[in-house]
Write a protein that holds these residues in place. Structure first.
Motif, PDB file in Angstrom:
ATOM      1  N   HIS A 123       1.025  -1.543  -0.225  1.00 53.08           N
ATOM      2  CA  HIS A 123      -0.244  -0.206  -0.551  1.00 53.08           C
ATOM      3  C   HIS A 123       0.988   1.099  -0.013  1.00 53.08           C
ATOM      4  O   HIS A 123       1.722   1.878   1.123  1.00 53.08           O
ATOM      5  N   VAL A 124       0.589   2.066  -1.073  1.00 51.71           N
ATOM      6  CA  VAL A 124       2.035   3.533  -1.104  1.00 51.71           C
ATOM      7  C   VAL A 124       0.786   4.333  -0.842  1.00 51.71           C
ATOM      8  O   VAL A 124       0.164   4.431  -1.867  1.00 51.71           O
ATOM      9  N   PRO A 125       1.138   5.144   0.636  1.00 49.73           N
ATOM     10  CA  PRO A 125      -0.555   6.217   0.213  1.00 49.73           C
ATOM     11  C   PRO A 125      -0.504   7.452  -0.680  1.00 49.73           C
ATOM     12  O   PRO A 125       0.047   7.471  -1.851  1.00 49.73           O
ATOM     13  N   ARG A 126      -2.064   7.582  -0.888  1.00 51.66           N
ATOM     14  CA  ARG A 126      -1.946   8.286  -1.985  1.00 51.66           C
ATOM     15  C   ARG A 126      -0.752   9.725  -2.421  1.00 51.66           C
ATOM     16  O   ARG A 126      -0.931  10.363  -2.913  1.00 51.66           O
ATOM     17  N   TYR A 127      -1.234  10.559  -1.075  1.00 52.10           N
ATOM     18  CA  TYR A 127       0.278  11.408  -1.340  1.00 52.10           C
ATOM     19  C   TYR A 127       0.871  11.566  -1.470  1.00 52.10           C
ATOM     20  O   TYR A 127       1.585  12.082  -1.940  1.00 52.10           O
ATOM     21  N   ALA A 128       1.753  10.094  -1.263  1.00 53.69           N
ATOM     22  CA  ALA A 128       3.318   9.572  -2.217  1.00 53.69           C
ATOM     23  C   ALA A 128       3.400  10.448  -3.545  1.00 53.69           C
ATOM     24  O   ALA A 128       3.925  10.958  -4.377  1.00 53.69           O
ATOM     25  N   CYS A 157      17.671  -1.394  -4.613  1.00 52.08           N
ATOM     26  CA  CYS A 157      18.082  -0.406  -3.133  1.00 52.08           C
ATOM     27  C   CYS A 157      16.514  -0.413  -2.483  1.00 52.08           C
ATOM     28  O   CYS A 157      15.780  -1.354  -2.265  1.00 52.08           O
ATOM     29  N   VAL A 158      16.739   0.771  -1.803  1.00 50.01           N
ATOM     30  CA  VAL A 158      15.228   0.991  -0.542  1.00 50.01           C
ATOM     31  C   VAL A 158      14.679   1.964  -0.468  1.00 50.01           C
ATOM     32  O   VAL A 158      15.308   3.066  -0.093  1.00 50.01           O
ATOM     33  N   VAL A 159      13.633   2.126  -1.017  1.00 51.08           N
ATOM     34  CA  VAL A 159      13.351   3.697  -1.088  1.00 51.08           C
ATOM     35  C   VAL A 159      12.948   4.730   0.469  1.00 51.08           C
ATOM     36  O   VAL A 159      12.192   3.888   1.216  1.00 51.08           O
ATOM     37  N   HIS A 160      12.416   5.301   0.451  1.00 50.28           N
ATOM     38  CA  HIS A 160      12.988   6.573   1.593  1.00 50.28           C
ATOM     39  C   HIS A 160      11.567   5.877   2.022  1.00 50.28           C
ATOM     40  O   HIS A 160      10.821   5.762   1.257  1.00 50.28           O
ATOM     41  N   SER A 161      11.612   5.348   3.661  1.00 51.67           N
ATOM     42  CA  SER A 161      10.630   4.921   4.532  1.00 51.67           C
ATOM     43  C   SER A 161       9.543   6.648   4.450  1.00 51.67           C
ATOM     44  O   SER A 161       8.536   5.911   4.807  1.00 51.67           O
ATOM     45  N   ALA A 162       9.858   8.026   4.155  1.00 48.52           N
ATOM     46  CA  ALA A 162       8.714   8.883   4.186  1.00 48.52           C
ATOM     47  C   ALA A 162       7.687   8.254   3.185  1.00 48.52           C
ATOM     48  O   ALA A 162       6.779   9.175   3.024  1.00 48.52           O
ATOM     49  N   PHE A 163       8.103   7.932   1.808  1.00 55.83           N
ATOM     50  CA  PHE A 163       6.654   7.572   0.818  1.00 55.83           C
ATOM     51  C   PHE A 163       5.604   7.081   1.274  1.00 55.83           C
ATOM     52  O   PHE A 163       5.131   7.279   1.074  1.00 55.83           O
ATOM     53  N   ALA A 203       9.483  10.045 -12.567  1.00 58.54           N
ATOM     54  CA  ALA A 203       8.948   9.240 -13.254  1.00 58.54           C
ATOM     55  C   ALA A 203       9.571   7.678 -12.775  1.00 58.54           C
ATOM     56  O   ALA A 203       8.465   6.698 -12.894  1.00 58.54           O
ATOM     57  N   VAL A 204      10.663   7.537 -12.891  1.00 57.70           N
ATOM     58  CA  VAL A 204      11.389   7.008 -12.057  1.00 57.70           C
ATOM     59  C   VAL A 204      11.197   6.576 -10.676  1.00 57.70           C
ATOM     60  O   VAL A 204      11.126   5.607 -10.262  1.00 57.70           O
ATOM     61  N   MET A 205      10.828   7.509 -10.070  1.00 58.62           N
ATOM     62  CA  MET A 205      10.831   7.333  -8.879  1.00 58.62           C
ATOM     63  C   MET A 205       9.205   6.411  -8.798  1.00 58.62           C
ATOM     64  O   MET A 205       8.925   5.660  -7.192  1.00 58.62           O
ATOM     65  N   LEU A 206       8.194   7.098  -9.630  1.00 58.57           N
ATOM     66  CA  LEU A 206       6.496   6.714  -9.768  1.00 58.57           C
ATOM     67  C   LEU A 206       7.018   4.666 -10.019  1.00 58.57           C
ATOM     68  O   LEU A 206       6.189   4.135  -9.324  1.00 58.57           O
ATOM     69  N   LEU A 207       7.742   4.975 -10.497  1.00 58.46           N
ATOM     70  CA  LEU A 207       8.071   3.268 -11.226  1.00 58.46           C
ATOM     71  C   LEU A 207       8.443   2.370 -10.152  1.00 58.46           C
ATOM     72  O   LEU A 207       8.418   1.132  -9.761  1.00 58.46           O
ATOM     73  N   LEU A 208       9.255   2.736  -9.028  1.00 63.05           N
ATOM     74  CA  LEU A 208       9.997   2.464  -8.076  1.00 63.05           C
ATOM     75  C   LEU A 208       9.175   2.101  -7.138  1.00 63.05           C
ATOM     76  O   LEU A 208       8.470   1.618  -6.305  1.00 63.05           O
ATOM     77  N   LEU A 209       8.361   2.828  -6.739  1.00 67.27           N
ATOM     78  CA  LEU A 209       7.470   3.036  -5.706  1.00 67.27           C
ATOM     79  C   LEU A 209       5.764   1.879  -5.740  1.00 67.27           C
ATOM     80  O   LEU A 209       5.390   1.157  -4.798  1.00 67.27           O
ATOM     81  N   VAL A 210       5.668   1.762  -7.200  1.00 64.98           N
ATOM     82  CA  VAL A 210       4.473   0.658  -7.596  1.00 64.98           C
ATOM     83  C   VAL A 210       5.065  -0.885  -7.488  1.00 64.98           C
ATOM     84  O   VAL A 210       4.933  -1.589  -7.791  1.00 64.98           O
ATOM     85  N   ARG A 211       7.020  -1.290  -8.062  1.00 63.12           N
ATOM     86  CA  ARG A 211       7.155  -1.705  -7.942  1.00 63.12           C
ATOM     87  C   ARG A 211       8.043  -2.335  -6.575  1.00 63.12           C
ATOM     88  O   ARG A 211       8.813  -3.907  -6.382  1.00 63.12           O
ATOM     89  N   MET A 212       7.696  -1.771  -5.287  1.00 60.33           N
ATOM     90  CA  MET A 212       8.839  -2.188  -4.184  1.00 60.33           C
ATOM     91  C   MET A 212       8.051  -2.840  -3.519  1.00 60.33           C
ATOM     92  O   MET A 212       6.417  -3.277  -3.663  1.00 60.33           O
ATOM     93  N   ASP A 213       8.575  -4.136  -2.361  1.00 63.65           N
ATOM     94  CA  ASP A 213       8.160  -4.879  -1.744  1.00 63.65           C
ATOM     95  C   ASP A 213       7.616  -4.819  -0.593  1.00 63.65           C
ATOM     96  O   ASP A 213       7.550  -2.932  -0.197  1.00 63.65           O
ATOM     97  N   ARG A 214       7.247  -5.481   0.685  1.00 64.20           N
ATOM     98  CA  ARG A 214       6.535  -5.073   1.359  1.00 64.20           C
ATOM     99  C   ARG A 214       7.617  -4.130   2.479  1.00 64.20           C
ATOM    100  O   ARG A 214       7.488  -3.224   3.472  1.00 64.20           O
ATOM    101  N   ASN A 215       9.204  -4.452   2.601  1.00 67.34           N
ATOM    102  CA  ASN A 215      10.174  -3.707   2.769  1.00 67.34           C
ATOM    103  C   ASN A 215      11.050  -2.284   2.829  1.00 67.34           C
ATOM    104  O   ASN A 215      12.127  -2.014   2.313  1.00 67.34           O
TER     105      ASN A 215
END
Length: 123
Positions: A13-18, A95-101, A34-46
């Motif tokens: 679950h990626v919050p709408r605000y991200a 990599c790991v997406v910043h936790s603030a997202f 564009a790259v960050m949006l792709l990373l957000l939808v491709r990341m796992d639970r960690n």
């Protein structure tokens, strides 16, 4: 490039605000967004993500140089961390997406994103 089916056990679950924060940054650096949006939808639970960067130019319809610059900017500005340098040499971003997202409210995320945007990032 796209997964046809993502098992529900891998869905994150990626919050709408991200996504709203990314939309607000589009005019400043659309390639990085564009790259960050792709990373957000491709990341796992960690918040981990692994993606073959050689596929991104065609998928995002950007030049290889623009994709490389966007990825470098994501790393430099801390939007992602724990980057595996060895994998990067093989054109894989692991990599790991910043936790603030995921774990911050919109205002906090915008402060983090905005402090990580610099004049160098804008092209």
């Amino acid at each position: 490039m796209t997964d046809r089916e993502l098992p529900s056990s891998q869905a994150v679950h990626v919050p709408r605000y991200a996504f709203e924060a990314m939309a607000a940054c589009t005019a400043l650096d659309e390639d990085k967004v564009a790259v960050m949006l792709l990373l957000l939808v491709r990341m796992d639970r960690n918040r981990s993500v692994r993606i073959d960067t050689s596929l991104l130019p065609d998928f995002l319809t950007l030049s290889s140089e623009r994709v490389e610059r966007a990825i470098s900017s994501l790393i430099k500005n801390g939007w992602v961390d724990s980057v595996d340098e060895d994998e990067m040499r093989h054109r894989v971003l692991d990599c790991v997406v910043h936790s603030a997202f995921i774990h911050a409210d919109f205002d906090t995320l915008m402060r983090i994103v905005n402090t990580r945007l610099t004049a160098v990032d804008v092209h």
